[in-house]
Design an enzyme around this catalytic site. Sequence first.
Site, PDB file in Angstrom:
ATOM      1  N   GLY A 203       0.835  -1.214   0.000  1.00  0.00           N
ATOM      2  CA  GLY A 203       0.000   0.000   0.000  1.00  0.00           C
ATOM      3  C   GLY A 203       0.858   1.248   0.000  1.00  0.00           C
ATOM      4  O   GLY A 203       1.277   1.734  -1.051  1.00  0.00           O
TER       5      GLY A 203
ATOM      6  N   GLN B 115       3.389   1.962   3.033  1.00  0.00           N
ATOM      7  CA  GLN B 115       4.691   1.563   3.592  1.00  0.00           C
ATOM      8  C   GLN B 115       5.325   0.440   2.784  1.00  0.00           C
ATOM      9  O   GLN B 115       6.549   0.405   2.621  1.00  0.00           O
ATOM     10  CB  GLN B 115       4.544   1.111   5.054  1.00  0.00           C
ATOM     11  CG  GLN B 115       4.535   2.240   6.061  1.00  0.00           C
ATOM     12  CD  GLN B 115       5.817   3.042   6.083  1.00  0.00           C
ATOM     13  OE1 GLN B 115       6.919   2.516   6.087  1.00  0.00           O
ATOM     14  NE2 GLN B 115       5.678   4.359   6.100  1.00  0.00           N
TER      15      GLN B 115
ATOM     16  N   GLN C 170      -4.853  -6.377   9.055  1.00  0.00           N
ATOM     17  CA  GLN C 170      -3.981  -7.329   9.760  1.00  0.00           C
ATOM     18  C   GLN C 170      -4.789  -8.291  10.632  1.00  0.00           C
ATOM     19  O   GLN C 170      -4.406  -9.439  10.822  1.00  0.00           O
ATOM     20  CB  GLN C 170      -2.978  -6.574  10.639  1.00  0.00           C
ATOM     21  CG  GLN C 170      -1.878  -5.880   9.838  1.00  0.00           C
ATOM     22  CD  GLN C 170      -0.915  -5.091  10.707  1.00  0.00           C
ATOM     23  OE1 GLN C 170      -0.842  -5.302  11.920  1.00  0.00           O
ATOM     24  NE2 GLN C 170      -0.177  -4.182  10.103  1.00  0.00           N
TER      25      GLN C 170
ATOM     26  N   HIS D 189       4.178  -0.664  13.324  1.00  0.00           N
ATOM     27  CA  HIS D 189       3.271   0.018  14.239  1.00  0.00           C
ATOM     28  C   HIS D 189       3.066  -0.899  15.450  1.00  0.00           C
ATOM     29  O   HIS D 189       3.056  -2.126  15.300  1.00  0.00           O
ATOM     30  CB  HIS D 189       1.933   0.249  13.522  1.00  0.00           C
ATOM     31  CG  HIS D 189       1.117   1.375  14.056  1.00  0.00           C
ATOM     32  ND1 HIS D 189       1.524   2.187  15.092  1.00  0.00           N
ATOM     33  CD2 HIS D 189      -0.103   1.843  13.698  1.00  0.00           C
ATOM     34  CE1 HIS D 189       0.593   3.100  15.323  1.00  0.00           C
ATOM     35  NE2 HIS D 189      -0.413   2.907  14.492  1.00  0.00           N
TER      36      HIS D 189
ATOM     37  N   GLY E  75       5.265   6.370   3.914  1.00  0.00           N
ATOM     38  CA  GLY E  75       6.090   5.495   3.076  1.00  0.00           C
ATOM     39  C   GLY E  75       6.539   6.211   1.807  1.00  0.00           C
ATOM     40  O   GLY E  75       7.599   5.911   1.250  1.00  0.00           O
TER      41      GLY E  75
ATOM     42  N   GLU F  20      -0.569  11.719  14.962  1.00  0.00           N
ATOM     43  CA  GLU F  20      -1.324  11.873  13.700  1.00  0.00           C
ATOM     44  C   GLU F  20      -2.679  12.548  13.924  1.00  0.00           C
ATOM     45  O   GLU F  20      -3.153  13.299  13.078  1.00  0.00           O
ATOM     46  CB  GLU F  20      -1.460  10.529  12.975  1.00  0.00           C
ATOM     47  CG  GLU F  20      -2.314   9.505  13.685  1.00  0.00           C
ATOM     48  CD  GLU F  20      -2.001   8.059  13.280  1.00  0.00           C
ATOM     49  OE1 GLU F  20      -0.938   7.783  12.715  1.00  0.00           O
ATOM     50  OE2 GLU F  20      -2.856   7.194  13.578  1.00  0.00           O
TER      51      GLU F  20
ATOM     52  N   GLU G 117       2.451  30.348   3.141  1.00  0.00           N
ATOM     53  CA  GLU G 117       3.649  30.924   3.756  1.00  0.00           C
ATOM     54  C   GLU G 117       4.303  29.946   4.732  1.00  0.00           C
ATOM     55  O   GLU G 117       5.524  29.850   4.832  1.00  0.00           O
ATOM     56  CB  GLU G 117       3.276  32.233   4.478  1.00  0.00           C
ATOM     57  CG  GLU G 117       4.451  32.871   5.176  1.00  0.00           C
ATOM     58  CD  GLU G 117       4.172  34.293   5.677  1.00  0.00           C
ATOM     59  OE1 GLU G 117       3.197  34.924   5.194  1.00  0.00           O
ATOM     60  OE2 GLU G 117       4.916  34.754   6.554  1.00  0.00           O
TER      61      GLU G 117
HETATM   62  N1  LIG Z   1       1.001   4.881   5.622  1.00  0.00           N
HETATM   63  C1  LIG Z   1       2.190   5.117   6.167  1.00  0.00           C
HETATM   64  O1  LIG Z   1       3.036   5.780   5.588  1.00  0.00           O
HETATM   65  C2  LIG Z   1       2.535   4.544   7.505  1.00  0.00           C
HETATM   66  C3  LIG Z   1       2.029   3.332   7.918  1.00  0.00           C
HETATM   67  N2  LIG Z   1       2.518   2.731   9.038  1.00  0.00           N
HETATM   68  C4  LIG Z   1       2.021   1.404   9.410  1.00  0.00           C
HETATM   69  O2  LIG Z   1       2.398   0.489   8.390  1.00  0.00           O
HETATM   70  C5  LIG Z   1       1.403  -0.521   8.237  1.00  0.00           C
HETATM   71  C6  LIG Z   1       0.900  -0.524   6.804  1.00  0.00           C
HETATM   72  O3  LIG Z   1       0.207   0.689   6.582  1.00  0.00           O
HETATM   73  P1  LIG Z   1      -0.120   1.258   5.121  1.00  0.00           P
HETATM   74  O4  LIG Z   1       1.047   1.062   4.244  1.00  0.00           O
HETATM   75  O5  LIG Z   1      -0.655   2.619   5.328  1.00  0.00           O
HETATM   76  O6  LIG Z   1      -1.291   0.257   4.682  1.00  0.00           O
HETATM   77  P2  LIG Z   1      -2.369   0.436   3.509  1.00  0.00           P
HETATM   78  O7  LIG Z   1      -3.647   0.922   4.075  1.00  0.00           O
HETATM   79  O8  LIG Z   1      -1.747   1.207   2.413  1.00  0.00           O
HETATM   80  O9  LIG Z   1      -2.609  -1.086   3.082  1.00  0.00           O
HETATM   81  C7  LIG Z   1      -1.551  -1.947   2.724  1.00  0.00           C
HETATM   82  C8  LIG Z   1      -1.976  -3.117   1.880  1.00  0.00           C
HETATM   83  O10 LIG Z   1      -2.989  -3.875   2.503  1.00  0.00           O
HETATM   84  C9  LIG Z   1      -3.710  -4.532   1.485  1.00  0.00           C
HETATM   85  N3  LIG Z   1      -4.989  -4.984   2.066  1.00  0.00           N
HETATM   86  C10 LIG Z   1      -5.976  -4.207   2.606  1.00  0.00           C
HETATM   87  N4  LIG Z   1      -6.966  -5.004   3.060  1.00  0.00           N
HETATM   88  C11 LIG Z   1      -6.586  -6.279   2.829  1.00  0.00           C
HETATM   89  C12 LIG Z   1      -7.173  -7.552   3.109  1.00  0.00           C
HETATM   90  N5  LIG Z   1      -8.331  -7.640   3.722  1.00  0.00           N
HETATM   91  N6  LIG Z   1      -6.484  -8.659   2.734  1.00  0.00           N
HETATM   92  C13 LIG Z   1      -5.301  -8.576   2.102  1.00  0.00           C
HETATM   93  N7  LIG Z   1      -4.691  -7.404   1.828  1.00  0.00           N
HETATM   94  C14 LIG Z   1      -5.325  -6.271   2.190  1.00  0.00           C
HETATM   95  C15 LIG Z   1      -3.845  -3.476   0.412  1.00  0.00           C
HETATM   96  O11 LIG Z   1      -3.995  -4.097  -0.847  1.00  0.00           O
HETATM   97  C16 LIG Z   1      -2.507  -2.766   0.502  1.00  0.00           C
HETATM   98  O12 LIG Z   1      -1.598  -3.310  -0.426  1.00  0.00           O
HETATM   99  C17 LIG Z   1       0.335  -0.190   9.281  1.00  0.00           C
HETATM  100  O13 LIG Z   1       0.661  -0.901  10.444  1.00  0.00           O
HETATM  101  C18 LIG Z   1       0.509   1.300   9.500  1.00  0.00           C
HETATM  102  O14 LIG Z   1       0.052   1.752  10.746  1.00  0.00           O
HETATM  103  C19 LIG Z   1       3.524   3.277   9.772  1.00  0.00           C
HETATM  104  C20 LIG Z   1       4.068   4.487   9.420  1.00  0.00           C
HETATM  105  C21 LIG Z   1       3.536   5.247   8.331  1.00  0.00           C
HETATM  106  C1  LIG Z   2       2.812   8.717   8.364  1.00  0.00           C
HETATM  107  C2  LIG Z   2       2.665   8.186   9.725  1.00  0.00           C
HETATM  108  O1  LIG Z   2       3.630   7.832  10.367  1.00  0.00           O
HETATM  109  C3  LIG Z   2       1.330   8.142  10.306  1.00  0.00           C
HETATM  110  C4  LIG Z   2       0.757   9.507  10.150  1.00  0.00           C
HETATM  111  O2  LIG Z   2       1.453   7.837  11.659  1.00  0.00           O
HETATM  112  C5  LIG Z   2       0.451   7.112   9.629  1.00  0.00           C
HETATM  113  O3  LIG Z   2       0.312   7.163   8.386  1.00  0.00           O
HETATM  114  O4  LIG Z   2      -0.124   6.285  10.329  1.00  0.00           O
HETATM  115 MG   LIG Z   3       0.252   6.167  12.297  1.00  0.00          MG
HETATM  116 MG   LIG Z   4       3.481   7.576  12.321  1.00  0.00          MG
END
Ligand SMILES: NC(=O)C1=CN([C@@H]2O[C@H](COP(=O)(O)OP(=O)(O)OC[C@H]3O[C@@H](n4cnc5c(N)ncnc54)[C@H](O)[C@@H]3O)[C@@H](O)[C@H]2O)C=CC1
Ligand SMILES: CC(=O)[C@](C)(O)C(=O)O
Ligand SMILES: [Mg+2]
Ligand SMILES: [Mg+2]
Length: 352
Positions: free
Chosen positions: A39, A41, A103, A124, A153, A212, A248
């Site tokens: 997704g 990350q 998850q 996380h 990510g 957040e 700004e």
């Molecule tokens: N978004 C970010 O930049 C950040 C995320 N995190 C943590 O990293 C982890 C991943 O977060 P994201 O990348 O935002 O996740 P996301 O919401 O982008 O989802 C990731 C993947 O999950 C898959 N997915 C969703 N539902 C599904 C299901 N029922 N069965 C199979 N696959 C499924 C989607 O196809 C996608 O590829 C989480 O624990 C989040 O808290 C930590 C820091 C920042």
């Molecule tokens: C980007 C990040 O680290 C956040 C805001 O905590 C999240 O996407 O969950």
């Molecule tokens: Mg977060």
């Molecule tokens: Mg964070």
Amino acid sequence: MAKLNFGGVEENVVTREEFPLSKAQEVLSKETVAVIGYGVQGPGQALNQKDNGINVIVGQRKNSKSWDKAVRDGFVPGETLFDIEEALEKGTIICYLLSDAAQIELWPTVKKHLTAGKALYFSHGFGITFNEQTGIVPPADVDVFLVAPKGSGTSLRRMFLEGRGLNSSFAIFQDATGKAWERVIALGIAVGSGYLFETDFKKEVFSDLTGERGTLMGCIQGIFAAQYEVLRSKGHTPSEAFNETVEELTQSLMPLVAENGMDWMYANCSTTAQRGALDWWKKFRDATKPVFEELYESVATGKESQRSIDLNSQPDYREKLDAELKELRDSEIWQAGKTVRGLRPENQTVEA
Ligand SMILES: NC(=O)C1=CN([C@@H]2O[C@H](COP(=O)(O)OP(=O)(O)OC[C@H]3O[C@@H](n4cnc5c(N)ncnc54)[C@H](O)[C@@H]3O)[C@@H](O)[C@H]2O)C=CC1
Ligand SMILES: CC(=O)[C@](C)(O)C(=O)O
Ligand SMILES: [Mg+2]
Ligand SMILES: [Mg+2]
């Protein structure tokens, strides 16, 4: 670990000098790192590891947009890209990067493939800390740890490509192999972290959910809206209100804060501005602090995590979320912002 002074408080942190990429490559040389989920990350962490010479595979649902994106990004079906179960089977380190809600659903499948000596990696503390809500309880004979990049990510990848690093926290929940520390630090370096600071799963999730909802996203949107609305109600144009509230800040002042701190940004503004900002900041702190206390409480009691899980499990949640995001996008402030961004010289096409 290096002991460094953070504003008078000593902390143990891991730097890239201390734990260079070559060491991370050596520690991970016999591992297959399976990144589950592609997704936000997932791509950042998988691509950075790939470019850093780590043996990384991606596990993602076939026939999904994310699968196609992984292919476009250079992952090869049957070689480095698999459906989720196959990747879970091949991986010795499972990076569980589905959305926190997803998850829960996939956990029984993941658990099945967590054989002795493997490692379960999170970004996380959510799933483990709130295990009464998530049901995520790993077997005792696997390592369980996290590396939580402190940013999107998207930024993790962009900063890596620019030769920079995004800071991450790390935590070990379970050390079954005796090698959890070197495994987690190696992964932290391999995914492109700047420096790594130690935390535990609970502190990671409490601070992250607070941040957040607070200054990083929720609070900042709230104070932008408040100031913009006041300026508009007093007859200021959208252009004036937007520039004085957002443009700004992001274009001129926050880059100065990022570079050298708040006092230095203040010092680079007029004495009139400095006088007023010094007089007013404590009033804003005092006005918002009770809200932050309420927020932290809501996180610590599990109310925020439960709400996130409950809403995410509604079948029409995606559509509802899109509608809420659209409302934000369509609001006057962000529509004005769109026009302002289009007028940045670097965004204008050169006219003949
Ligand atoms: N978004 C970010 O930049 C950040 C995320 N995190 C943590 O990293 C982890 C991943 O977060 P994201 O990348 O935002 O996740 P996301 O919401 O982008 O989802 C990731 C993947 O999950 C898959 N997915 C969703 N539902 C599904 C299901 N029922 N069965 C199979 N696959 C499924 C989607 O196809 C996608 O590829 C989480 O624990 C989040 O808290 C930590 C820091 C920042
Ligand atoms: C980007 C990040 O680290 C956040 C805001 O905590 C999240 O996407 O969950
Ligand atoms: Mg977060
Ligand atoms: Mg964070």
